[in-house]
Design a protein around this motif. Structure first.
Motif, short mmCIF file in Angstrom:
data_model
loop_
_atom_site.label_atom_id
_atom_site.label_comp_id
_atom_site.label_asym_id
_atom_site.label_seq_id
_atom_site.Cartn_x
_atom_site.Cartn_y
_atom_site.Cartn_z
N MET A 125 -78.68 -108.01 -45.08
CA MET A 125 -77.37 -107.70 -45.65
C MET A 125 -76.93 -106.29 -45.28
SD MET A 125 -76.52 -110.53 -46.85
CE MET A 125 -74.93 -110.01 -47.49
N ARG A 126 -77.88 -105.36 -45.16
CA ARG A 126 -77.52 -104.01 -44.71
C ARG A 126 -77.02 -104.05 -43.26
NH1 ARG A 126 -81.32 -102.21 -48.71
NH2 ARG A 126 -83.13 -102.92 -47.54
N ALA A 127 -77.64 -104.87 -42.44
CA ALA A 127 -77.19 -105.00 -41.06
C ALA A 127 -75.81 -105.65 -41.00
CB ALA A 127 -78.21 -105.82 -40.26
N LEU A 128 -75.58 -106.66 -41.83
CA LEU A 128 -74.28 -107.32 -41.86
C LEU A 128 -73.19 -106.39 -42.36
CD1 LEU A 128 -75.25 -110.90 -43.15
CD2 LEU A 128 -74.64 -110.21 -40.81
N ASP A 129 -73.55 -105.46 -43.23
CA ASP A 129 -72.58 -104.48 -43.73
C ASP A 129 -72.07 -103.62 -42.59
OD1 ASP A 129 -71.17 -103.11 -45.87
OD2 ASP A 129 -72.56 -101.46 -45.52
N GLU A 130 -72.95 -103.28 -41.66
CA GLU A 130 -72.52 -102.50 -40.50
C GLU A 130 -71.66 -103.33 -39.56
OE1 GLU A 130 -75.87 -100.76 -38.59
OE2 GLU A 130 -76.53 -99.64 -40.36
N GLN A 131 -71.98 -104.61 -39.45
CA GLN A 131 -71.23 -105.49 -38.55
C GLN A 131 -69.86 -105.85 -39.12
OE1 GLN A 131 -73.47 -108.95 -37.47
NE2 GLN A 131 -71.91 -109.74 -36.07
N PHE A 132 -69.81 -106.00 -40.44
CA PHE A 132 -68.56 -106.38 -41.10
C PHE A 132 -68.27 -105.38 -42.23
CE2 PHE A 132 -70.53 -110.32 -39.57
CZ PHE A 132 -69.56 -110.73 -38.66
N PRO A 133 -67.81 -104.18 -41.88
CA PRO A 133 -67.60 -103.14 -42.89
C PRO A 133 -66.44 -103.47 -43.83
CG PRO A 133 -66.74 -102.45 -40.76
CD PRO A 133 -67.46 -103.74 -40.52
N GLY A 134 -66.49 -102.84 -44.98
CA GLY A 134 -65.41 -102.99 -45.94
C GLY A 134 -65.73 -103.89 -47.12
N TYR A 135 -66.76 -104.74 -46.97
CA TYR A 135 -67.10 -105.67 -48.05
C TYR A 135 -68.25 -105.14 -48.93
CZ TYR A 135 -64.40 -108.96 -45.21
OH TYR A 135 -63.40 -109.57 -44.50
N HIS A 136 -68.82 -104.00 -48.54
CA HIS A 136 -69.90 -103.37 -49.31
C HIS A 136 -71.12 -104.27 -49.44
CE1 HIS A 136 -66.62 -100.64 -50.33
NE2 HIS A 136 -65.93 -101.68 -50.75
N LEU A 137 -71.43 -104.99 -48.36
CA LEU A 137 -72.53 -105.95 -48.40
C LEU A 137 -73.88 -105.29 -48.60
CD1 LEU A 137 -71.40 -108.36 -45.51
CD2 LEU A 137 -71.06 -108.62 -47.99
N ALA A 138 -74.03 -104.04 -48.17
CA ALA A 138 -75.30 -103.35 -48.33
C ALA A 138 -75.62 -103.12 -49.80
CB ALA A 138 -75.28 -102.02 -47.59
N SER A 139 -74.59 -102.91 -50.61
CA SER A 139 -74.82 -102.65 -52.03
C SER A 139 -74.75 -103.90 -52.88
CB SER A 139 -73.83 -101.61 -52.55
OG SER A 139 -72.50 -102.04 -52.35
N ASN A 140 -73.80 -104.81 -52.58
CA ASN A 140 -73.67 -106.00 -53.43
C ASN A 140 -74.51 -107.17 -52.95
OD1 ASN A 140 -72.09 -107.52 -51.43
ND2 ASN A 140 -70.34 -106.26 -52.02
N LYS A 141 -75.09 -107.04 -51.75
CA LYS A 141 -75.97 -108.08 -51.17
C LYS A 141 -75.27 -109.44 -51.06
CE LYS A 141 -79.33 -105.08 -51.02
NZ LYS A 141 -78.66 -103.91 -51.61
N GLY A 142 -73.94 -109.41 -51.02
CA GLY A 142 -73.18 -110.65 -50.85
C GLY A 142 -72.75 -111.30 -52.15
N TYR A 143 -73.20 -110.76 -53.27
CA TYR A 143 -72.79 -111.34 -54.56
C TYR A 143 -71.34 -110.97 -54.88
CZ TYR A 143 -77.56 -112.80 -55.52
OH TYR A 143 -78.78 -113.43 -55.46
N GLY A 144 -70.72 -111.76 -55.74
CA GLY A 144 -69.30 -111.64 -56.01
C GLY A 144 -68.96 -110.57 -57.02
N SER A 145 -69.28 -109.33 -56.73
CA SER A 145 -68.89 -108.23 -57.60
C SER A 145 -67.38 -108.05 -57.55
CB SER A 145 -69.57 -106.93 -57.15
OG SER A 145 -69.10 -106.54 -55.87
N ALA A 146 -66.86 -107.34 -58.53
CA ALA A 146 -65.42 -107.09 -58.57
C ALA A 146 -64.96 -106.38 -57.30
CB ALA A 146 -65.06 -106.29 -59.82
#
Length: 263
Positions: A213-234
């Motif tokens: 998920m940290r790698a995907l955060d770099e590939q697709f920035p703006g969704y904060h995937l490194a911190s939320n790990k893909g969960y549906g945070s606000a």
């Protein structure tokens, strides 16, 4: 002992193991200094906690070995999943085969372990395991086939990967409810807190998925995937509304806030 300073005695008590503590207590039977008595009490609590943790860890292996004995199994794999609920990123399933005994201090359900300890444990598990694997099921597969089939696919792939490593698995211990994906399957409710290999699988799956998920955060920035790990945070949901969906989002999980993808 009375010729030692309070500081010196505190240092010795703080470093003492159970046997050393018992000897020190005998030597300090006539001790009256409050600082020393407080240090003795602290050492007793520390040793008791260590012994309780050793018993807990031993219980994880005893429980697993008992299940293996009941099944007449020689090679036992523990399996667990991470990422069933996120709106982005893959489902991850780990399978781990441990020896009957292994030094894995702190081994527990991944949700009960801090991230730094999880990372250390995952590395140690990989070092001592007879075999391990992590299988990822991408978002598009989940959208096309649903979660139940995705879980069955991932668990089947994990067992096949262990067998490709030369391990003839004859008992597959699975956390949670039955999936009926394999004749060797045995389900253990709350297995990640009861069974050594399932706990190990939960740790490895969590660490490997978080890394991805940290790698995907770099590939697709703006969704904060490194911190939320893909969960549906606000914050994540708001980013989807602003940016649309990326290729790693699960469309079927995002219907409530879906906009046209920008990718």
């Amino acid at each position: 002992m009375l010729d030692l300073t309070v500081a010196e005695l505190k240092a010795r008590l703080a470093a003492a193991d159970g046997e050393e503590l018992a000897a020190l207590k005998r030597s300090l039977a006539a001790e009256t200094r409050k600082g020393v008595l407080s240090a003795v009490a602290s050492a007793e609590k520390r040793i008791a906690a260590q012994q309780a943790e050793q018993q807990r860890l031993q219980g994880l292996f005893d429980f697993q070995n008992q299940l293996a004995q009941e099944a007449g199994a020689q090679v036992v794999a523990g399996l667990d999943e991470v990422g069933r609920g996120p709106v982005a990123g893959p489902l991850a399933v780990a399978a781990v085969v441990l020896p009957q005994k292994a030094e894995l201090p702190g081994l527990n359900d991944s949700k009960q372990v801090t991230e730094p300890v999880r990372r250390q444990l995952a590395q140690r598990i990989k070092e001592v395991a007879l075999g391990w694997t992590v299988q990822f099921i991408p978002s598009e597969f989940i959208d096309s086939h649903g979660m139940t089939f995705s879980l069955k696919t991932a668990f089947s792939q994990a067992l096949a990967a262990l067998e490709a490593q030369g391990l003839a698995v004859d008992l597959a211990l699975l956390d949670g409810n039955p999936l009926h994906f394999d004749r060797r399957e045995k389900n253990v409710v709350k297995g990640d807190a009861k069974c050594a290999s399932i706990a190990a699988a939960s740790i490895v799956a969590k660490v490997e998925r978080d890394e991805l998920m940290r790698a995907l955060d770099e590939q697709f920035p703006g969704y904060h995937l490194a911190s939320n790990k893909g969960y549906g945070s606000a914050e994540h949901i708001e980013a989807i509304r602003q940016l649309g969906l990326s290729p790693v989002h699960r469309v079927s999980f995002c219907q409530g806030f879906l906009q046209e993808s920008l990718f």
